[in-house]
Design an enzyme around this catalytic site. Sequence first.
Site, PDB file in Angstrom:
ATOM      1  N   ARG A  94     -11.374  13.668   1.625  1.00 42.30           N
ATOM      2  CA  ARG A  94      -9.900  13.674   1.534  1.00 42.30           C
ATOM      3  C   ARG A  94      -9.290  15.083   1.572  1.00 42.30           C
ATOM      4  NH1 ARG A  94     -11.171   8.954   1.959  1.00 42.30           N
ATOM      5  NH2 ARG A  94     -10.053   7.161   1.080  1.00 42.30           N
ATOM      6  N   SER A 120      -4.211   4.726  -1.936  1.00 44.18           N
ATOM      7  CA  SER A 120      -4.776   5.226  -3.194  1.00 44.18           C
ATOM      8  C   SER A 120      -3.952   6.408  -3.686  1.00 44.18           C
ATOM      9  CB  SER A 120      -6.221   5.697  -2.990  1.00 44.18           C
ATOM     10  OG  SER A 120      -7.042   4.625  -2.618  1.00 44.18           O
ATOM     11  N   GLU A 159      -4.239  12.082  -4.593  1.00 43.21           N
ATOM     12  CA  GLU A 159      -4.562  12.102  -3.169  1.00 43.21           C
ATOM     13  C   GLU A 159      -3.258  12.255  -2.384  1.00 43.21           C
ATOM     14  OE1 GLU A 159      -7.222   9.001  -1.589  1.00 43.21           O
ATOM     15  OE2 GLU A 159      -5.780   8.726   0.025  1.00 43.21           O
TER      16      GLU A 159
HETATM   17  N1  EPU Z   1     -12.260  -1.403  -9.080  1.00 41.74           N
HETATM   18  C1  EPU Z   1     -11.943  -1.943 -10.299  1.00 41.74           C
HETATM   19  N2  EPU Z   1     -10.608  -2.138 -10.580  1.00 41.74           N
HETATM   20  C2  EPU Z   1      -9.613  -1.837  -9.711  1.00 41.74           C
HETATM   21  C3  EPU Z   1      -9.966  -1.286  -8.460  1.00 41.74           C
HETATM   22  C4  EPU Z   1     -11.295  -1.073  -8.170  1.00 41.74           C
HETATM   23  O1  EPU Z   1     -12.799  -2.206 -11.121  1.00 41.74           O
HETATM   24  O2  EPU Z   1      -8.449  -2.041 -10.044  1.00 41.74           O
HETATM   25  C5  EPU Z   1     -13.681  -1.215  -8.759  1.00 41.74           C
HETATM   26  C6  EPU Z   1     -14.110  -2.144  -7.631  1.00 41.74           C
HETATM   27  O3  EPU Z   1     -14.503  -3.396  -8.139  1.00 41.74           O
HETATM   28  C7  EPU Z   1     -15.246  -1.392  -7.009  1.00 41.74           C
HETATM   29  C8  EPU Z   1     -14.864   0.080  -7.211  1.00 41.74           C
HETATM   30  O4  EPU Z   1     -13.884   0.094  -8.250  1.00 41.74           O
HETATM   31  O5  EPU Z   1     -16.437  -1.626  -7.694  1.00 41.74           O
HETATM   32  C9  EPU Z   1     -14.330   0.713  -5.953  1.00 41.74           C
HETATM   33  O6  EPU Z   1     -13.163   0.030  -5.517  1.00 41.74           O
HETATM   34  P1  EPU Z   1     -12.795  -0.163  -3.960  1.00 41.74           P
HETATM   35  O7  EPU Z   1     -13.952  -0.738  -3.236  1.00 41.74           O
HETATM   36  O8  EPU Z   1     -11.490  -0.861  -3.915  1.00 41.74           O
HETATM   37  O9  EPU Z   1     -12.678   1.277  -3.387  1.00 41.74           O
HETATM   38  P2  EPU Z   1     -11.886   2.535  -3.911  1.00 41.74           P
HETATM   39  O10 EPU Z   1     -12.885   3.576  -4.250  1.00 41.74           O
HETATM   40  O11 EPU Z   1     -10.899   2.166  -4.956  1.00 41.74           O
HETATM   41  C10 EPU Z   1     -11.709   3.706  -1.602  1.00 41.74           C
HETATM   42  C11 EPU Z   1     -10.641   4.526  -0.927  1.00 41.74           C
HETATM   43  C12 EPU Z   1      -9.675   3.607  -0.181  1.00 41.74           C
HETATM   44  C13 EPU Z   1     -10.442   2.745   0.794  1.00 41.74           C
HETATM   45  C14 EPU Z   1     -11.468   1.942   0.020  1.00 41.74           C
HETATM   46  C15 EPU Z   1     -12.326   1.027   0.891  1.00 41.74           C
HETATM   47  C16 EPU Z   1     -10.289   6.503  -2.302  1.00 41.74           C
HETATM   48  C17 EPU Z   1      -9.430   7.158  -3.316  1.00 41.74           C
HETATM   49  N3  EPU Z   1      -9.905   5.279  -1.919  1.00 41.74           N
HETATM   50  O12 EPU Z   1     -11.061   2.951  -2.609  1.00 41.74           O
HETATM   51  O13 EPU Z   1      -8.808   4.461   0.551  1.00 41.74           O
HETATM   52  O14 EPU Z   1      -9.565   1.882   1.495  1.00 41.74           O
HETATM   53  O15 EPU Z   1     -12.355   2.849  -0.662  1.00 41.74           O
HETATM   54  O16 EPU Z   1     -13.140   1.763   1.709  1.00 41.74           O
HETATM   55  O17 EPU Z   1     -11.252   7.095  -1.842  1.00 41.74           O
HETATM   56  C18 EPU Z   1      -6.708   5.584   0.471  1.00 41.74           C
HETATM   57  O18 EPU Z   1      -7.362   6.628   0.498  1.00 41.74           O
HETATM   58  O19 EPU Z   1      -5.456   5.570   0.441  1.00 41.74           O
HETATM   59  C19 EPU Z   1      -7.430   4.329   0.427  1.00 41.74           C
HETATM   60  C20 EPU Z   1      -6.818   3.165   0.272  1.00 41.74           C
END
Ligand code: EPU
Length: 305
Positions: free
Chosen positions: A176, A225, A295
């Site tokens: 990022r 995010s 971010e």
């Molecule tokens: N989780 C929770 N509670 C929540 C949200 C997530 O427990 O409210 C847990 C999920 O169950 C999972 C873990 O956290 O085990 C990761 O969650 P998720 O797969 O939704 O991915 P993320 O790390 O929250 C990242 C990127 C997103 C991207 C997704 C999918 C970042 C900050 N965010 O989200 O990117 O779409 O992976 O690849 O790196 C963005 O950058 O704007 C964005 C949406």
Amino acid sequence: MTASSPDIADALCSISGCSVALNVPLSGFTTWKTGGPARYMIQVENREALRDVLLRVREAGVETLVLGNGSNVLAADRGFTGAVLRLKGSLSLVDIDGDVLSAGAGASLGAAVQGAARASLSGLEFALGIPGTAGGAVMTNAATRTGSTAGVLREVEVLNVDGDEEKLTSFADAYREPLVPLDNIVTAASFKLDRAEVGAIKARMEEARAKREATQPVGAATAGSVFKNPPGDSAGRLLDACGLKGKSIGAATVSPLHANFIVNVGGAKAADIRALMETMVSEVKDRFGIDLKPEVRLIGFKEER
Ligand code: EPU
């Protein structure tokens, strides 16, 4: 606003391929739908116009900001006193030559993803549903768990600080973070893709769409995010564990679906979102001792990043 501002607008209006509007609310140009007036809202249609505009505004000492789809920014209620540039026309086209897809910085990622799929080219499926532009993707290394901009980037065309055109082929590849120096203005990016069956590409796109719709508030007024994931963990998980889903300040609410998203449920002020972000940071710090870093980029606030 400086005393010479009206003259700048007049001078800009005389540049072919450039249109200027004054005091345009940023709320109409950001997915969070916040933000007061941009002193100058400038649309440029080609490279020559962009170069001329930059020369003029820089000479006048006016701060500039290139805005893509406004999907990763928090624009302040008081607005932005500088010039906001939007890249359109030939700066927003998608073109395919062999297995290379070229996109003007102002092209939407959606257009690039769909264009690649139609041409049987694989590699951009990860970007399905990222509501940004090609230029924005380069400046944020837009990514999901299945792929990143850096992973498929071949070349980036920029205007450097001196206003000269440069083609860059090596990039700082960090999570990022901008792939090219922040003071460069991206005009185009090309991506090296792989030939693949259209059916297989479409299946990966459908998988990405379904995953996103199940886990993120797609269609709501958000900026994606809000915070970067800290190394080895997930900001969403940490915020959720703090019980923040549904927490509201004014009309800014932590999404009940994903705790790293803030939804403007209608008429939220940037100040509400900012205050909610601060609450989220302090709750995670208190509970886990982890400093979440935004971010989203702040525009028009005193301390921008
Ligand atoms: N989780 C929770 N509670 C929540 C949200 C997530 O427990 O409210 C847990 C999920 O169950 C999972 C873990 O956290 O085990 C990761 O969650 P998720 O797969 O939704 O991915 P993320 O790390 O929250 C990242 C990127 C997103 C991207 C997704 C999918 C970042 C900050 N965010 O989200 O990117 O779409 O992976 O690849 O790196 C963005 O950058 O704007 C964005 C949406």
